[in-house]
Design a protein around this motif. Structure first.
Motif, PDB file in Angstrom:
ATOM      1  N   THR A 136       0.840  -1.195   0.000  1.00 19.35           N
ATOM      2  CA  THR A 136       0.000   0.000   0.000  1.00 19.35           C
ATOM      3  C   THR A 136       0.873   1.243   0.000  1.00 19.35           C
ATOM      4  O   THR A 136       1.965   1.245   0.570  1.00 19.35           O
ATOM      5  N   SER A 137       0.400   2.270  -0.660  1.00 20.44           N
ATOM      6  CA  SER A 137       1.008   3.597  -0.632  1.00 20.44           C
ATOM      7  C   SER A 137      -0.077   4.565  -0.193  1.00 20.44           C
ATOM      8  O   SER A 137      -1.155   4.594  -0.789  1.00 20.44           O
ATOM      9  N   TYR A 138       0.186   5.349   0.846  1.00 20.27           N
ATOM     10  CA  TYR A 138      -0.880   6.147   1.431  1.00 20.27           C
ATOM     11  C   TYR A 138      -0.335   7.463   1.980  1.00 20.27           C
ATOM     12  O   TYR A 138       0.872   7.633   2.161  1.00 20.27           O
ATOM     13  N   LYS A 139      -1.242   8.380   2.226  1.00 19.13           N
ATOM     14  CA  LYS A 139      -0.921   9.644   2.868  1.00 19.13           C
ATOM     15  C   LYS A 139      -1.680   9.727   4.187  1.00 19.13           C
ATOM     16  O   LYS A 139      -2.810   9.249   4.286  1.00 19.13           O
ATOM     17  N   VAL A 140      -1.038  10.323   5.165  1.00 22.70           N
ATOM     18  CA  VAL A 140      -1.643  10.384   6.494  1.00 22.70           C
ATOM     19  C   VAL A 140      -1.555  11.802   7.039  1.00 22.70           C
ATOM     20  O   VAL A 140      -0.595  12.523   6.788  1.00 22.70           O
ATOM     21  N   ASP A 141      -2.615  12.189   7.752  1.00 22.21           N
ATOM     22  CA  ASP A 141      -2.637  13.454   8.501  1.00 22.21           C
ATOM     23  C   ASP A 141      -2.464  13.126   9.978  1.00 22.21           C
ATOM     24  O   ASP A 141      -3.103  12.203  10.504  1.00 22.21           O
ATOM     25  N   MET A 142      -1.597  13.880  10.654  1.00 20.13           N
ATOM     26  CA  MET A 142      -1.381  13.706  12.091  1.00 20.13           C
ATOM     27  C   MET A 142      -1.371  15.077  12.752  1.00 20.13           C
ATOM     28  O   MET A 142      -0.723  15.996  12.244  1.00 20.13           O
ATOM     29  N   TRP A 143      -2.064  15.200  13.863  1.00 20.08           N
ATOM     30  CA  TRP A 143      -2.085  16.476  14.561  1.00 20.08           C
ATOM     31  C   TRP A 143      -2.385  16.272  16.044  1.00 20.08           C
ATOM     32  O   TRP A 143      -2.878  15.227  16.467  1.00 20.08           O
ATOM     33  N   ARG A 144      -2.063  17.285  16.804  1.00 19.82           N
ATOM     34  CA  ARG A 144      -2.376  17.298  18.227  1.00 19.82           C
ATOM     35  C   ARG A 144      -3.067  18.617  18.549  1.00 19.82           C
ATOM     36  O   ARG A 144      -2.653  19.686  18.078  1.00 19.82           O
ATOM     37  N   GLU A 145      -4.111  18.536  19.345  1.00 18.80           N
ATOM     38  CA  GLU A 145      -4.830  19.753  19.721  1.00 18.80           C
ATOM     39  C   GLU A 145      -3.926  20.676  20.548  1.00 18.80           C
ATOM     40  O   GLU A 145      -3.048  20.199  21.275  1.00 18.80           O
ATOM     41  N   PRO A 146      -4.091  21.986  20.410  1.00 25.42           N
ATOM     42  CA  PRO A 146      -3.248  22.914  21.182  1.00 25.42           C
ATOM     43  C   PRO A 146      -3.338  22.642  22.678  1.00 25.42           C
ATOM     44  O   PRO A 146      -4.424  22.469  23.234  1.00 25.42           O
ATOM     45  N   LEU A 196       7.618  -6.424   5.659  1.00 25.47           N
ATOM     46  CA  LEU A 196       8.883  -6.603   4.957  1.00 25.47           C
ATOM     47  C   LEU A 196       9.698  -5.316   4.948  1.00 25.47           C
ATOM     48  O   LEU A 196      10.888  -5.316   5.243  1.00 25.47           O
ATOM     49  N   SER A 197       9.067  -4.228   4.564  1.00 26.71           N
ATOM     50  CA  SER A 197       9.728  -2.921   4.567  1.00 26.71           C
ATOM     51  C   SER A 197       8.651  -1.848   4.639  1.00 26.71           C
ATOM     52  O   SER A 197       7.500  -2.081   4.280  1.00 26.71           O
ATOM     53  N   HIS A 198       9.046  -0.665   5.113  1.00 28.75           N
ATOM     54  CA  HIS A 198       8.074   0.416   5.218  1.00 28.75           C
ATOM     55  C   HIS A 198       8.797   1.760   5.136  1.00 28.75           C
ATOM     56  O   HIS A 198       9.967   1.878   5.517  1.00 28.75           O
ATOM     57  N   GLN A 199       8.094   2.727   4.635  1.00 28.47           N
ATOM     58  CA  GLN A 199       8.590   4.102   4.560  1.00 28.47           C
ATOM     59  C   GLN A 199       7.591   4.990   5.283  1.00 28.47           C
ATOM     60  O   GLN A 199       6.456   5.158   4.834  1.00 28.47           O
ATOM     61  N   ASP A 200       7.995   5.523   6.416  1.00 23.30           N
ATOM     62  CA  ASP A 200       7.114   6.350   7.222  1.00 23.30           C
ATOM     63  C   ASP A 200       7.330   7.826   6.908  1.00 23.30           C
ATOM     64  O   ASP A 200       8.328   8.210   6.285  1.00 23.30           O
ATOM     65  N   GLY A 201       6.396   8.634   7.359  1.00 24.32           N
ATOM     66  CA  GLY A 201       6.550  10.069   7.224  1.00 24.32           C
ATOM     67  C   GLY A 201       7.560  10.612   8.223  1.00 24.32           C
ATOM     68  O   GLY A 201       8.188   9.867   8.982  1.00 24.32           O
ATOM     69  N   SER A 202       7.702  11.898   8.272  1.00 24.87           N
ATOM     70  CA  SER A 202       8.708  12.535   9.127  1.00 24.87           C
ATOM     71  C   SER A 202       8.406  12.382  10.608  1.00 24.87           C
ATOM     72  O   SER A 202       9.284  12.569  11.447  1.00 24.87           O
TER      73      SER A 202
END
Length: 230
Positions: A136-146, A196-202
């Motif tokens: 799978t190739s995907y995009k993810v949003d990640m956030w934390r409330e102030p 097997l392998s993975h490429q994560d975001g920053s």
């Protein structure tokens, strides 16, 4: 080891495992559950489409899940090459450990083959084992409330959007199908998943990977499939 070499090595292992399943499990003899019978069943014996109900139910009642269907060829009622396509999504708010929220939606696919383990290949019911390669190739949003900074008193926030990620994994599958009526079947499948392998975001590991489930090196999962033989 480069990603290309790792993928090639992993696919080679899957193919070797499949060869082992196809050559070692069927044992000749007069009795036993796994004996191959000589019969007149044609090489191409149709195909089947199936839909998983577990992933859809999980998405309806929890914050992640998948909508998945599959196309499976029937070769001599013994070998079943299969392609599985799905759409995985998650909307996880305020994680108890990290305090982060995650959101993603993306397709995934698996390819592989199943082997019918029953000695009676003419039976409409099946017990099978198989292997899969998945991606799978995907995009993810990640956030934390102030939240208030304990030192300075200012509100601190965190947000990343459209972080590009991907993952390759393999699966070992064991399942059974039972005929209900006419071409309609139903069946369970248990899956052991190995990354097997993975490429994560920053920001590092994502909470959920479409088609794989929650992040981790290995996972166990199950499907309940509605199957139509054609």
């Amino acid at each position: 080891m480069t990603l290309q070499r790792l993928i090639f090595s992993s696919i080679s292992r899957i193919c070797l495992s499949l060869v082992w399943l196809l050559t070692c499990l069927p044992v000749q003899g007069q009795g036993g559950l796994f004996r191959v019978q000589k019969d007149s069943i044609p090489l191409f014996n149709g195909f089947a489409v199936s839909f998983d109900l577990v992933g859809a139910a999980m998405r309806a009642v929890s914050d992640y899940g998948e909508y998945e269907g599959a196309l499976r060829l029937n070769l001599h009622n013994q070998y079943f090459p299969v392609v599985e396509l799905g759409l995985g999504s998650a909307d996880h708010q305020n994680d108890e450990v990290t305090g982060l929220s995650y959101k993603t939606t993306a397709p995934y696919f698996r390819v592989g083959c199943d082997l019918n383990l029953l000695k009676d290949k003419a039976s409409p019911n099946r017990i099978y084992a198989g292997v899969r390669y998945a991606f799978t190739s995907y995009k993810v949003d990640m956030w934390r409330e102030p939240t208030p900074d304990p030192v300075w008193g200012d509100e601190a926030s965190f947000a990343l959007y459209d972080e590009k990620c991907s993952q390759h994994w393999m699966e070992l599958v064991f399942g059974l199908d039972a005929k209900l009526w006419g071409p309609l079947h139903a069946g369970w499948a248990v899956r052991y998943k190995r990354r097997l392998s993975h490429q994560d975001g920053s920001a590092g590991n994502t909470w959920y990977i479409p088609g794989y489930g929650k992040s981790g090196d290995t996972r166990l999962a199950a499907n309940f499939n509605v199957i139509i033989d054609i």
